[in-house]
Scaffold this motif. Structure first.
Motif, PDB file in Angstrom:
ATOM      1  N   PRO A 496       0.825  -1.217   0.000  1.00  0.00           N
ATOM      2  CA  PRO A 496       0.000   0.000   0.000  1.00  0.00           C
ATOM      3  C   PRO A 496       0.856   1.262   0.000  1.00  0.00           C
ATOM      4  CG  PRO A 496       0.028  -1.002   2.177  1.00  0.00           C
ATOM      5  CD  PRO A 496       0.743  -1.951   1.274  1.00  0.00           C
ATOM      6  N   ASN A 497       0.221   2.353  -0.373  1.00  0.00           N
ATOM      7  CA  ASN A 497       0.914   3.649  -0.478  1.00  0.00           C
ATOM      8  C   ASN A 497       0.954   4.327   0.893  1.00  0.00           C
ATOM      9  OD1 ASN A 497       2.174   5.902  -1.516  1.00  0.00           O
ATOM     10  ND2 ASN A 497       0.252   6.822  -2.269  1.00  0.00           N
ATOM     11  N   ILE A 498       1.892   3.873   1.728  1.00  0.00           N
ATOM     12  CA  ILE A 498       2.075   4.438   3.064  1.00  0.00           C
ATOM     13  C   ILE A 498       3.399   5.198   3.070  1.00  0.00           C
ATOM     14  CG2 ILE A 498       2.388   3.916   5.521  1.00  0.00           C
ATOM     15  CD1 ILE A 498       0.760   1.361   5.080  1.00  0.00           C
ATOM     16  N   PRO A 499       3.422   6.413   3.555  1.00  0.00           N
ATOM     17  CA  PRO A 499       4.677   7.173   3.585  1.00  0.00           C
ATOM     18  C   PRO A 499       5.802   6.388   4.264  1.00  0.00           C
ATOM     19  CG  PRO A 499       2.845   8.607   4.160  1.00  0.00           C
ATOM     20  CD  PRO A 499       2.285   7.217   4.078  1.00  0.00           C
ATOM     21  N   GLY A 500       6.959   6.340   3.598  1.00  0.00           N
ATOM     22  CA  GLY A 500       8.133   5.675   4.152  1.00  0.00           C
ATOM     23  C   GLY A 500       8.209   4.192   3.902  1.00  0.00           C
ATOM     24  N   ILE A 501       7.224   3.626   3.176  1.00  0.00           N
ATOM     25  CA  ILE A 501       7.183   2.172   3.013  1.00  0.00           C
ATOM     26  C   ILE A 501       8.342   1.663   2.161  1.00  0.00           C
ATOM     27  CG2 ILE A 501       5.742   2.032   0.931  1.00  0.00           C
ATOM     28  CD1 ILE A 501       4.181  -0.228   2.462  1.00  0.00           C
ATOM     29  N   ASP A 502       8.959   2.562   1.394  1.00  0.00           N
ATOM     30  CA  ASP A 502      10.094   2.167   0.569  1.00  0.00           C
ATOM     31  C   ASP A 502      11.435   2.509   1.229  1.00  0.00           C
ATOM     32  OD1 ASP A 502       9.780   4.864   0.423  1.00  0.00           O
ATOM     33  OD2 ASP A 502       9.981   5.018  -1.755  1.00  0.00           O
ATOM     34  N   GLY A 503      11.408   2.765   2.539  1.00  0.00           N
ATOM     35  CA  GLY A 503      12.621   3.115   3.262  1.00  0.00           C
ATOM     36  C   GLY A 503      13.505   1.916   3.531  1.00  0.00           C
TER      37      GLY A 503
END
Length: 658
Positions: A496-503
């Motif tokens: 899902p498009n959650i801030p920081g999920i690609d950190g």
């Protein structure tokens, strides 16, 4: 372990009943009965199929024998044997099972007691009718009011039950099983957990056993002492001091032997300890064998064992080591109706070995649905037009993209029907996708039964070819030699498009399970479905400190009840910190920010790593390319994300309907 299976296949004896082998098909409720509790054609077809598969003794699922005193059906539609009107169809069943080469026993209950989950036998009843029991204690699972039986009602129940044994004998049954298991009515009299009576039916062990002993005497009165009686009982209720344990059950065994019982069938648990009554995948194979071994040390009559014994090697070892006298398999026969026949042929690799997923009971019967099997789509559909295998008159060239459960099942059916099948798999083995990852958490190696079965069976079909390490993409999709293509590419992780999920330090569950990363310290598992729970289980066994965050009110909510309760207990007892009704807002600087939705409060959970387990989405990106050139059928998770059952079932019917 032995490969000759001499103990399993040797003739056996229960009382005066001669059996052709030591393998019993144990009882499992089917909900195939008529609304009035009569045997139906689906019931007959179901049992005859397993009789043809070599069962020595088939135990019919529970029939009710005391519906006037205990007026609530334990399930939504049990069989009945409390009236002579049921004899004709019961006789039809026994005749056909005998003709197929098996013996058959009637399992009869005088009532479900406090645990009954069904409806009044009097259809259309508007008023609330309480369950009955030795006392008024409620089952924590059924949560229904309970009325205490009077002594006069107990005496009437004893008389009615003995008449049922007479009917069973008249109907052609070879033996009579007494349903004293699992916290139902007889069991409730036997255990201090339910029985708080202060009269002759409560208190001491002798008094608590009085009801069962009187039932045995009544059966002998109406069916004769030569008619074999088998008591099916829980040896340990797993309720601690509140219930009945092994030592007391051994004393009960001696009392039953003295009363003339021919054998004891050793089960475990009550509804409050349901994970032992119907052991799920998280418990070891042969989990209940020690209970039978304990009973065998106390009695001289045959002892029957059960509990995740679907593997013939394990079952043979139990008999060879003298831990029990007979093996009873219930769920194993649902998945593999030719269990004994394949053991006799030495075709163990070609068996559909039970997955112990409990779909059959937990997802179906407990929800008032007829019995089905996740691994065997034909279970409960025997002799139906849609499951009758016919050779095709016009063989097609079929290409299947993906060698997961859906694609393999489709190929298996298509190959048997005479079509020419090519399976293309990007991985270097069959079931290399989601299923291979699902086998990796603790206790899940049983899922290897799926590729083992298909690998063995498909190798016998010369018209089915498996191409491993052969990905199909937009560049080569047009090169298939196919009249029809079946797209079985499974599912992909939902991110899902959650801030920081690609950190950094954020990984998928599959990466963790396949050990592509090594985690330690504080790990947050984002998602409390099956994937999240089992990944958390894996991490806990590696000494990580695990927090699970789930939006729903509970974890593993899509799993059947027994599996859900068992994995929840494992996680909680292992120290997992579970946050339900909690929505993740952001991953930032080693902290998960989340909202507890019921309190409308934000919380922060520190992490060294995060594991994403939000579920999956269908992977069908090739459909447009394929459908422009071929007739294309989507099966399994490629169409709609489901589970092993939906994958195999869609593959099966795609193969049957082509």
């Amino acid at each position: 372990m032995s490969k000759s299976y001499e103990k399993l296949l040797a003739p056996g004896l229960i009382g005066n009943l001669k059996l052709k082998n030591h393998v019993i098909m144990g009882p499992t409720e089917t909900l195939y009965a008529s609304v009035n509790g009569e045997v139906t054609r689906p019931i007959i077809d179901y049992y005859v199929r397993r009789a043809n598969g070599g069962a020595g003794l088939i135990v019919l699922h529970s029939a009710q024998g005391n519906t006037k005193i205990d007026p609530i059906d334990p399930y939504a539609g049990s069989l009945r044997i409390d009236d002579n009107a049921y004899i004709p169809m019961l006789s039809q069943l026994t005749e056909e099972v005998h003709r197929a080469g098996a013996k058959i026993a009637a399992l009869v209950s005088p009532g479900g007691g406090a645990q009954s989950l069904g409806f009044p036998y009097e259809r259309g009843t508007l008023e609330t009718i309480p369950n009955v029991g030795p006392g008024e204690k409620r089952s924590m699972v059924a949560q229904r009011p309970v009325r205490k039986l009077t002594v006069e009602e107990i005496h009437k129940s004893v008389e009615a039950y003995g008449q049922c044994a007479g009917r069973a004998k008249a109907s052609g049954f070879d033996a009579f099983y007494i349903h004293a298991v699992g916290g139902y009515l007889i069991s409730e009299f036997m255990t201090p957990y339910f029985n708080d009576r202060e009269d002759e039916y409560g208190g001491s062990l002798e008094n608590r056993m009085r009801f069962l002993i009187e039932l045995i005497e009544s059966c002998q009165k109406y069916a004769g002492k030569d008619f074999p009686l088998v008591v099916r009982m829980s040896i340990d209720e797993y309720m601690g001091d509140a219930g009945r344990g092994i030592d007391e059950s051994k004393e009960i065994g001696k009392m039953l032997e003295a009363a003339g019982v021919a054998a004891i069938d050793c089960s475990a648990g009550i509804f409050e300890s349901m994970h032992m009554l119907i052991p799920p995948i998280y418990l070891p194979e042969g989990v209940l064998v020690p209970l039978a071994e304990a009973m065998k040390s106390a009695v001289n009559i045959p002892v029957i064992t059960q509990g995740r014994l679907f593997d013939p090697d394990v079952a043979e070892a139990v008999l060879d080591e003298g831990k029990a006298d007979f093996i009873s398999l219930s769920r194993a026969w649902i998945a593999e109706p030719d269990w004994v026949k394949k053991v006799m042929a030495g075709d163990v690799q070609g068996m559909r070995k039970c997955l112990t997923c409990n779909y059959c009971i937990g997802s179906r019967v407990f929800n008032n649905l007829p019995l089905r099997c996740a691994f065997n789509p034909e279970a409960g559909r025997e002799n139906r037009p849609e499951t009758t295998m016919t050779m095709t008159a016009s063989p097609k060239n079929v290409s299947i993209i993906g060698a997961g459960p859906a694609g393999l099942e489709a190929a298996y059916i298509l190959g048997q029907r005479g079509h020419n099948v090519d399976i293309y798999e990007a991985g270097d083995e069959i079931c290399a996708g989601q299923l291979s990852a699902a086998m990796l958490p603790p206790c899940k190696a049983t899922l290897k039964n799926i590729p083992d079965f298909f690998g063995s069976q498909l190798s016998r079909l010369p018209n089915v070819n498996i191409h491993l390490g052969s990905p199909i993409d937009e560049n080569n999709a047009g090169e298939l030699n196919a009249d029809i293509v079946m797209l079985a590419t499974g599912a992909k992780p939902l991110v899902p498009n959650i801030p920081g999920i690609d950190g950094k330090n954020i990984y998928t569950a599959e990466q963790v399970l396949r050990e592509k990363v090594s985690l330690s310290g504080n790990v947050v598992v984002a998602g409390g479905g099956q994937i999240g729970c089992e990944t958390a289980h894996c991490l806990l066994e590696k000494d990580c400190k695990v927090s699970i965050i789930e939006m729903l009110p509970g974890i593993a909510l899509k799993e059947e009840l027994i599996t859900m309760l068992t994995i929840t207990n494992i996680l909680q007892s292992s120290g997992a910190d579970v946050h339900t009704n909690t929505r993740i807002l952001e991953f930032k600087d080693g902290v998960v920010k989340a909202l507890e939705t019921t309190k409308n409060e934000e919380i922060e959970i520190p992490f060294d790593s995060v594991v994403l387990a939000f579920g999956t989405l269908p992977e069908n990106s090739l459909y447009k390319t394929l459908s422009e050139k071929y007739e294309t059928i989507i099966i399994g998770d490629s169409g709609e994300v489901g589970n092993i059952r939906t994958a195999i079932e869609t593959g099966y019917f795609a193969g049957m309907e082509l």
